[in-house]
Design a protein around this motif. Sequence first.
Motif, PDB file in Angstrom:
ATOM      1  N   ILE A  30    -102.846  -8.559   2.426  1.00  0.00           N
ATOM      2  CA  ILE A  30    -101.599  -7.938   1.985  1.00  0.00           C
ATOM      3  C   ILE A  30    -100.913  -8.877   0.999  1.00  0.00           C
ATOM      4  O   ILE A  30    -100.642 -10.029   1.306  1.00  0.00           O
ATOM      5  CB  ILE A  30    -100.671  -7.657   3.175  1.00  0.00           C
ATOM      6  CG1 ILE A  30    -101.368  -6.720   4.169  1.00  0.00           C
ATOM      7  CG2 ILE A  30     -99.362  -7.053   2.706  1.00  0.00           C
ATOM      8  CD1 ILE A  30    -100.568  -6.466   5.419  1.00  0.00           C
TER       9      ILE A  30
ATOM     10  N   SER B 169    -107.718  -6.945   6.105  1.00  0.00           N
ATOM     11  CA  SER B 169    -107.122  -6.568   4.826  1.00  0.00           C
ATOM     12  C   SER B 169    -106.172  -7.662   4.387  1.00  0.00           C
ATOM     13  O   SER B 169    -105.521  -8.294   5.206  1.00  0.00           O
ATOM     14  CB  SER B 169    -106.383  -5.229   4.935  1.00  0.00           C
ATOM     15  OG  SER B 169    -105.320  -5.324   5.872  1.00  0.00           O
TER      16      SER B 169
ATOM     17  N   ILE C 223    -111.786   6.131   4.840  1.00  0.00           N
ATOM     18  CA  ILE C 223    -110.635   5.219   4.776  1.00  0.00           C
ATOM     19  C   ILE C 223    -111.067   3.789   5.042  1.00  0.00           C
ATOM     20  O   ILE C 223    -110.670   2.851   4.321  1.00  0.00           O
ATOM     21  CB  ILE C 223    -109.549   5.668   5.768  1.00  0.00           C
ATOM     22  CG1 ILE C 223    -108.908   6.988   5.300  1.00  0.00           C
ATOM     23  CG2 ILE C 223    -108.475   4.602   5.905  1.00  0.00           C
ATOM     24  CD1 ILE C 223    -107.954   7.585   6.305  1.00  0.00           C
ATOM     25  N   GLU C 224    -111.884   3.589   6.065  1.00  0.00           N
ATOM     26  CA  GLU C 224    -112.363   2.246   6.372  1.00  0.00           C
ATOM     27  C   GLU C 224    -113.197   1.688   5.228  1.00  0.00           C
ATOM     28  O   GLU C 224    -113.108   0.491   4.891  1.00  0.00           O
ATOM     29  CB  GLU C 224    -113.183   2.257   7.666  1.00  0.00           C
ATOM     30  CG  GLU C 224    -112.361   2.524   8.926  1.00  0.00           C
ATOM     31  CD  GLU C 224    -111.331   1.447   9.174  1.00  0.00           C
ATOM     32  OE1 GLU C 224    -111.603   0.272   8.834  1.00  0.00           O
ATOM     33  OE2 GLU C 224    -110.252   1.772   9.696  1.00  0.00           O
ATOM     34  N   LYS C 225    -113.994   2.535   4.610  1.00  0.00           N
ATOM     35  CA  LYS C 225    -114.807   2.080   3.484  1.00  0.00           C
ATOM     36  C   LYS C 225    -113.934   1.663   2.307  1.00  0.00           C
ATOM     37  O   LYS C 225    -114.144   0.614   1.680  1.00  0.00           O
ATOM     38  CB  LYS C 225    -115.769   3.195   3.067  1.00  0.00           C
ATOM     39  CG  LYS C 225    -116.711   2.795   1.939  1.00  0.00           C
ATOM     40  CD  LYS C 225    -117.662   3.939   1.605  1.00  0.00           C
ATOM     41  CE  LYS C 225    -118.594   3.541   0.468  1.00  0.00           C
ATOM     42  NZ  LYS C 225    -119.532   4.660   0.126  1.00  0.00           N
TER      43      LYS C 225
ATOM     44  N   GLU D 175    -111.836   9.260   8.348  1.00  0.00           N
ATOM     45  CA  GLU D 175    -111.607   7.911   8.864  1.00  0.00           C
ATOM     46  C   GLU D 175    -112.662   6.938   8.354  1.00  0.00           C
ATOM     47  O   GLU D 175    -112.347   5.785   8.024  1.00  0.00           O
ATOM     48  CB  GLU D 175    -111.597   7.938  10.395  1.00  0.00           C
ATOM     49  CG  GLU D 175    -110.378   8.642  10.994  1.00  0.00           C
ATOM     50  CD  GLU D 175    -110.433   8.694  12.505  1.00  0.00           C
ATOM     51  OE1 GLU D 175    -111.513   8.374  13.067  1.00  0.00           O
ATOM     52  OE2 GLU D 175    -109.414   9.054  13.126  1.00  0.00           O
TER      53      GLU D 175
ATOM     54  N   GLN E 221    -109.575  -7.725  -3.672  1.00  0.00           N
ATOM     55  CA  GLN E 221    -108.442  -8.645  -3.585  1.00  0.00           C
ATOM     56  C   GLN E 221    -108.920 -10.071  -3.376  1.00  0.00           C
ATOM     57  O   GLN E 221    -108.390 -11.018  -3.994  1.00  0.00           O
ATOM     58  CB  GLN E 221    -107.518  -8.219  -2.438  1.00  0.00           C
ATOM     59  CG  GLN E 221    -106.716  -6.966  -2.732  1.00  0.00           C
ATOM     60  CD  GLN E 221    -105.864  -6.549  -1.541  1.00  0.00           C
ATOM     61  OE1 GLN E 221    -106.146  -6.907  -0.402  1.00  0.00           O
ATOM     62  NE2 GLN E 221    -104.825  -5.778  -1.814  1.00  0.00           N
TER      63      GLN E 221
ATOM     64  N   ARG F 113    -110.795   0.707   2.458  1.00  0.00           N
ATOM     65  CA  ARG F 113    -110.089  -0.512   2.828  1.00  0.00           C
ATOM     66  C   ARG F 113    -110.973  -1.740   2.623  1.00  0.00           C
ATOM     67  O   ARG F 113    -110.516  -2.778   2.136  1.00  0.00           O
ATOM     68  CB  ARG F 113    -109.649  -0.433   4.286  1.00  0.00           C
ATOM     69  CG  ARG F 113    -108.441   0.461   4.527  1.00  0.00           C
ATOM     70  CD  ARG F 113    -108.125   0.529   5.998  1.00  0.00           C
ATOM     71  NE  ARG F 113    -106.924   1.326   6.246  1.00  0.00           N
ATOM     72  CZ  ARG F 113    -106.483   1.667   7.452  1.00  0.00           C
ATOM     73  NH1 ARG F 113    -107.163   1.270   8.538  1.00  0.00           N
ATOM     74  NH2 ARG F 113    -105.389   2.398   7.592  1.00  0.00           N
ATOM     75  N   GLY F 114    -112.228  -1.617   2.976  1.00  0.00           N
ATOM     76  CA  GLY F 114    -113.141  -2.737   2.770  1.00  0.00           C
ATOM     77  C   GLY F 114    -113.315  -3.063   1.300  1.00  0.00           C
ATOM     78  O   GLY F 114    -113.339  -4.237   0.908  1.00  0.00           O
TER      79      GLY F 114
ATOM     80  N   VAL G 170    -111.163  -2.428  -1.141  1.00  0.00           N
ATOM     81  CA  VAL G 170    -109.923  -3.020  -1.635  1.00  0.00           C
ATOM     82  C   VAL G 170    -109.811  -4.474  -1.213  1.00  0.00           C
ATOM     83  O   VAL G 170    -109.432  -5.356  -1.999  1.00  0.00           O
ATOM     84  CB  VAL G 170    -108.704  -2.211  -1.137  1.00  0.00           C
ATOM     85  CG1 VAL G 170    -107.408  -2.937  -1.455  1.00  0.00           C
ATOM     86  CG2 VAL G 170    -108.686  -0.829  -1.770  1.00  0.00           C
ATOM     87  N   GLY G 171    -110.153  -4.766   0.038  1.00  0.00           N
ATOM     88  CA  GLY G 171    -110.095  -6.136   0.509  1.00  0.00           C
ATOM     89  C   GLY G 171    -111.046  -7.048  -0.249  1.00  0.00           C
ATOM     90  O   GLY G 171    -110.684  -8.180  -0.607  1.00  0.00           O
TER      91      GLY G 171
END
Length: 309
Positions: A282, A280, A110-112, A107, A121, A114-115, A117-118
């Motif tokens: 999208i 995030s 995953i949070e890392k 977990e 972006q 996601r950060g 990727v955000g």
Amino acid sequence: MSQQPPVRSTGSPPPRPDASMSLLTNVMDHALDDGYAEATARRAAEGGGLPRTLRAKLGLAAGLVLAAAVVTVGAAQTQISAPVVAKEREELIDRIKAETTAVERLEEDIEKLRGEVGERQRAALQEHGGERGGLVALLSGATDVTGPGIKLVIDDAKGAAEGGGGPREGGGFSDTGRVRDRDMQRVVNGLWQSGAEAVAINGQRLTALSAIRAAGDAILVDNRPLVPPYTVLAVGDGKRLSTRFQDSADGRYLHALEENFGIRSGISAQDRVNLPAAPSLIVRTAQPRTSGAGTGDGQGTADTGKGTS
């Protein structure tokens, strides 16, 4: 005046005082059934319930020995298997702890990710967005926002946990004076329509793709639970935004909740509010660039129309 002689009864004797309770009297006088009494007397005449012959005595002794052996063997097996069961239990607990630790690490990874990727972006949006990059980033929630605005605090009614507040019409449930997800939806949409440029609830940034839903009595924003009181921050012209919202249909709806069901709310203009970026970003559709940088042609796009469902 002549005195009558006492009347003497010549018939049956007077009834017993307990004649009306003959059933209870019979039960008390014959507590033991006659059949049981006869069986007890017969058994006493035959010498009691213990076996009299040697064979019967040996059979009884063998039965007792067999029963004692079964109990002893069962106790011994229990003592032998107890360490094994305890060991298996400890191994199972260790496996559960190890798997739980592994899940927590995944977990965190995953949070890392996601950060990361955000961040990429947001960087790409600012780099290739051209002249509209800032506006697109603002409307899509890709960047944090600071500026004047309003602060709207909404809280459950007093005693909501005890079930006060009365029924809400058309809701299909008994209201407990709690703020519902549909209430927050109307408030947020009313702020968008009143001119808000960015909105956040309890530090959770809202975008055009955000969803406000319910799970039991909890309100979820993008699947993250919120805890009352709900602090709504909106960026915009503070005084104008506050006036337009309170005069709108959604502002009057919030006022009706306060008047009819005790839901508490307060709004105030702020010189400066800080809204974080959305967790995030999208991107629904993206096209390759076909011209030079800064034109905005073919840039990755996201739905930026306002409205929260």
